[in-house]
Design a protein around this motif. Structure first.
Motif, PDB file in Angstrom:
ATOM      1  N   SER A  84       0.215   8.982   3.169  1.00 36.66           N
ATOM      2  CA  SER A  84       1.493   8.376   2.804  1.00 36.66           C
ATOM      3  C   SER A  84       2.544   8.763   3.832  1.00 36.66           C
ATOM      4  CB  SER A  84       1.928   8.852   1.417  1.00 36.66           C
ATOM      5  OG  SER A  84       2.042  10.269   1.400  1.00 36.66           O
TER       6      SER A  84
ATOM      7  N   ALA B 148       3.570  -0.813   8.694  1.00 37.81           N
ATOM      8  CA  ALA B 148       2.932  -1.794   7.813  1.00 37.81           C
ATOM      9  C   ALA B 148       1.786  -2.527   8.510  1.00 37.81           C
ATOM     10  CB  ALA B 148       3.977  -2.792   7.312  1.00 37.81           C
TER      11      ALA B 148
ATOM     12  N   ARG C  85       0.649   4.623   0.995  1.00 43.44           N
ATOM     13  CA  ARG C  85       2.015   4.339   0.553  1.00 43.44           C
ATOM     14  C   ARG C  85       2.984   4.479   1.723  1.00 43.44           C
ATOM     15  NH1 ARG C  85       5.982   4.095  -3.246  1.00 43.44           N
ATOM     16  NH2 ARG C  85       7.612   5.682  -3.300  1.00 43.44           N
TER      17      ARG C  85
ATOM     18  N   GLY D 140       7.495  -7.289   2.145  1.00 42.91           N
ATOM     19  CA  GLY D 140       6.625  -7.923   1.166  1.00 42.91           C
ATOM     20  C   GLY D 140       5.267  -7.259   1.032  1.00 42.91           C
ATOM     21  N   ASP D 141       4.992  -6.240   1.828  1.00 42.29           N
ATOM     22  CA  ASP D 141       3.728  -5.516   1.768  1.00 42.29           C
ATOM     23  C   ASP D 141       3.671  -4.702   0.476  1.00 42.29           C
ATOM     24  OD1 ASP D 141       1.714  -3.374   2.199  1.00 42.29           O
ATOM     25  OD2 ASP D 141       1.653  -4.110   4.264  1.00 42.29           O
ATOM     26  N   GLU D 142       2.560  -4.774  -0.244  1.00 42.71           N
ATOM     27  CA  GLU D 142       2.463  -4.079  -1.533  1.00 42.71           C
ATOM     28  C   GLU D 142       2.498  -2.558  -1.383  1.00 42.71           C
ATOM     29  OE1 GLU D 142      -2.444  -4.204  -1.864  1.00 42.71           O
ATOM     30  OE2 GLU D 142      -1.196  -5.320  -3.271  1.00 42.71           O
ATOM     31  N   ARG D 143       2.235  -2.039  -0.190  1.00 44.76           N
ATOM     32  CA  ARG D 143       2.304  -0.592   0.031  1.00 44.76           C
ATOM     33  C   ARG D 143       3.728  -0.115   0.244  1.00 44.76           C
ATOM     34  NH1 ARG D 143      -0.837  -0.041   5.339  1.00 44.76           N
ATOM     35  NH2 ARG D 143       0.282  -2.021   5.631  1.00 44.76           N
TER      36      ARG D 143
ATOM     37  N   ALA E 224       7.763   0.423  -0.256  1.00 45.96           N
ATOM     38  CA  ALA E 224       8.851   0.539  -1.231  1.00 45.96           C
ATOM     39  C   ALA E 224      10.129   0.869  -0.482  1.00 45.96           C
ATOM     40  CB  ALA E 224       8.549   1.626  -2.249  1.00 45.96           C
TER      41      ALA E 224
END
Length: 237
Positions: free
Chosen positions: A76, A92, A99, A127-130, A132
């Protein structure tokens, strides 16, 4: 966004695209030719001309994790500062990261990525799900008790340890700030810090705070002193 009449500066017209007053002062987005600039409190912060050092910030941390065997199988990373998006986009694009959290305190900068021209430079990473996006001040985030720990902290805050636009950012690079960063790293984790110039004093501060394997990577620029990435590791408990 509002558009002002262009200012002439050299060969390129400079156009102010947006100007915001926020809790930390004024943030301005300007366009100069084909590139964009972020100005904070009247001081140049960054532009989209050359993202080599911002990418190195991410790559150096990942390389060090792999070299030492630190971190999880998919480590992460916390990125301090969204900026023009080079660091986030580079992270990304790397599937080895798990994460990816990015802390940005300026709502204007987040907006310029989500619905403005800087979205082209963060490359759809929001827009990457990983990914935040944490809309908060990094110092406040670090101060939280029992906060999340990361395998890597990659910080591009202000202009680095020796020259900060916002006075409160000085605290990040002092003993208390480094102690907070230490606590947010997992054992074996890596701290990478971007700076607009080398800082031997910051290297010594890292060692004094207990970090190991302190090194500085230089990235030559067209004029002036090189950009650098300071790298250090929290030794395993």
């Amino acid at each position: 966004m509002t558009t002002a009449l262009p200012e002439r500066n050299g060969d390129d017209a400079v156009v102010t695209l947006d100007r915001r007053e926020g809790p930390y002062g004024e943030a301005v987005l300007r366009q100069r030719g084909q590139h964009y600039e972020i100005i904070v409190n009247g001081c140049f912060l960054m532009d989209t001309v050359d993202g080599r050092s911002e990418r190195l910030l991410i790559q150096a941390a990942l390389d060090e994790l792999e070299r030492t065997g630190g971190g999880a199988e998919r480590p992460s990373v916390l990125i301090g500062g969204l900026g023009v998006g080079f660091s986030l986009a580079y992270a990304a694009a790397e599937p080895r990261w798990g994460r990816i959290a990015v802390v940005e305190r300026e709502s204007a900068i987040i907006d310029w990525h989500r619905g403005g021209p800087l979205g082209a430079f963060s490359g759809g990473a929001l827009g990457d799900e990983r990914v935040a996006v944490l809309h908060t001040d990094l110092l406040e985030y670090l101060a939280a008790e029992d906060g999340e720990r990361f395998d890597a902290l990659c910080l591009d805050i202000d202009n680095g340890p020796d020259w900060t636009v916002t006075d409160s950012n000085d605290g990040l690079y002092g003993a208390d700030g480094l102690a907070a960063l230490w606590r947010r790293l997992r054992p074996g984790g890596v701290l990478a810090v971007w700076s607009a110039q080398p800082s031997s004093a910051f290297e010594e501060a890292l060692r004094a705070a207990g970090f190991a394997d302190v090194v500085t990577h230089e990235i030559p620029v067209s004029r002036g002193v090189p950009d650098v990435v300071h790298l250090a590791r929290r030794v395993a408990d």
